[in-house]
Design a protein around this motif. Sequence first.
Motif, short mmCIF file in Angstrom:
data_model
loop_
_atom_site.label_atom_id
_atom_site.label_comp_id
_atom_site.label_asym_id
_atom_site.label_seq_id
_atom_site.Cartn_x
_atom_site.Cartn_y
_atom_site.Cartn_z
N GLU A 111 2.25 2.29 -3.26
CA GLU A 111 1.52 3.52 -2.94
C GLU A 111 1.49 4.47 -4.13
O GLU A 111 0.43 4.98 -4.51
N VAL A 140 5.60 -3.84 0.20
CA VAL A 140 5.83 -2.41 0.00
C VAL A 140 7.31 -2.14 0.22
O VAL A 140 7.86 -2.42 1.29
N ASP A 149 9.53 2.30 4.40
CA ASP A 149 8.63 1.26 3.90
C ASP A 149 7.40 1.14 4.80
O ASP A 149 6.26 1.08 4.32
N ARG A 153 3.41 1.87 3.90
CA ARG A 153 2.39 0.84 4.11
C ARG A 153 1.25 1.38 4.98
O ARG A 153 0.07 1.12 4.72
N ASP A 181 2.69 -9.26 0.54
CA ASP A 181 2.09 -8.80 1.78
C ASP A 181 0.60 -9.15 1.75
O ASP A 181 -0.23 -8.35 1.34
N LEU A 184 -1.88 -6.86 3.51
CA LEU A 184 -2.13 -5.61 2.78
C LEU A 184 -3.11 -5.85 1.64
O LEU A 184 -4.08 -5.09 1.47
#
Length: 586
Positions: A111, A140, A149, A153, A181, A184
Amino acid sequence: MSRRPSLLRAWWPLLLGLLLLPGVLAAAPGDVRLLIDVSGSMRQNDPNNLRVPALRLVNALLPAGARAGVWTFAERTETLAAPGEVDDDWRRRTTANLGRVHSRGLFTDIETALETAIADWDGPARAGERHVILLTDGLVDVAKDDNRDAASRRRILSEQLERLRELGVKVHAVALSDNVDTELLEALTERTGGWLESADDAEQLQRVFLHMLEQSAAPTTVPIEGNRFEIDSQVGEFTLLVFRAPGGETRLVSPDGQTLSATAHGPMVQWRGEPGYDLVTIEQPAPGRWILDGGLDPDNRVAVVTDLGIDAAPVPAALHSGDTLSLETWITDHGAPVTRTDFLKLLSAKAVLTLADDPTQRIDQPLVLDPVRNRFTATIKANALSAGVYELSLLIDGETFKRQLQRRIRVTPTPLTIDYQARVADAAAVAPEADGATTEQGPDQPPAWLRVVLNLERDQVDPESLFGYVRLAGAGKESLLEITAPTSLPMLYELPVERPGEYQVSARLAARTVNGSSILLEPPVETLSFAFTAPAEAPPPPPPQTFSWLTLTLYLLGGNLLLAGALGLTWWLFKRATAKRAAAAE
């Protein structure tokens, strides 16, 4: 090879002066931001730190004039190369900092890394495209707290993803382990129109980074045909990328027959050997045919520095099998589109689509010059392509020069499907439906019907955007079924069929994907046979009698004559009887 040197060479002074013409604007350069994971897990997934030679490859092939920036990230983000215009000075600064790529990070704060990369972008891009290339091998991971976490996410998939879309950023991701991930990364790339590719191991990083570069800031190249490529007099420098087999050696033969190698080359040649590839840069190369004496590889490239370049309209990273691919490319001089139609008519252009896993599956599509817009264009129906990853080459050929751009496109089955079934009442009474129900013939049920089953992938298609129709034609009749947003999935529709015979079924459906692109589904026309005994037709009713004033008049006249005759006869008999009685009385 046939040539028209005298004709085309006469155009070079004109081309070099095109920027002096009013209204000719150079294409805006792209802006590329690279984020490199340096978390501790990289010690296992990239033990030899092959991220560094992969970044050297990108650094060498990034086209001059583009903008770029490079960061590493783990628990925090650090700048390797501040965003700036790519030139020799930017390349030197980047190269000097590559030794800071490590594998000692404690966390993987994706992020914050994304936020850092886009920090100086404000509002939609006014010029050029924006790209973020994210390399990671994990999930993440911002703290030793699963709740934090999970919260990070969620913010990436909601607020940050929406922000990226608002800014017009395409996110491209490199997955360097099986522990990433995937959900993601798929969301970030698919929702922004970017590219996702996995590297089975660090040895694949160089190839994957080449593909990422070509998706974001592709260099102008000349095609390699077999083991040969042509360098024209307008090329001031070329960089040859050769992927080398283990234990292999690369040699290069110049047009005058001189053989160059890693240990034998002149002062105008820079030869860098990296694990898995050679990068050879030659200034002021001799025009003519060069021969590559080494392993043939589809990812070998010859990037050129030249005033006479090539550019293209954005190409989608993914296509569904029902989509249409629109292609548009043009020749440039000092980055500005060449607008002289009489010169452009001397050129030819084509697009080549090659399936990455099977080079025998190839489509060559000529591009046609649009004399109004001075661009070469074509459209390709994706339903002519099988599913898979394709390498797209856009090539403009002037006989005395060739220019090429490379892209990658992933063709996937359409997330919108439609299926037809011919149903007959007698058979349907004993055959279960697809959903497990059995259709019984009711008093008002037609003898047969067309059953339409419509389905879509909710995570890829916006159901509210769906509309279209299904047409059924045959036995002298035509029926139309309107398709609107489904209330549930799959959706079932029925069109009655009253007469037996063969019918043609066609459909046209349109919708939008969740990332805003259009889907158009026009499946091939299908012929279905409906075999049943047509119900007996009732005898036609007698035709209604036609009203006629003449007939009415004759009826009335005849009736009046009869009535008058009867009255006249009655009066005569009455008068006769009266006369007889009078005579008897006398």
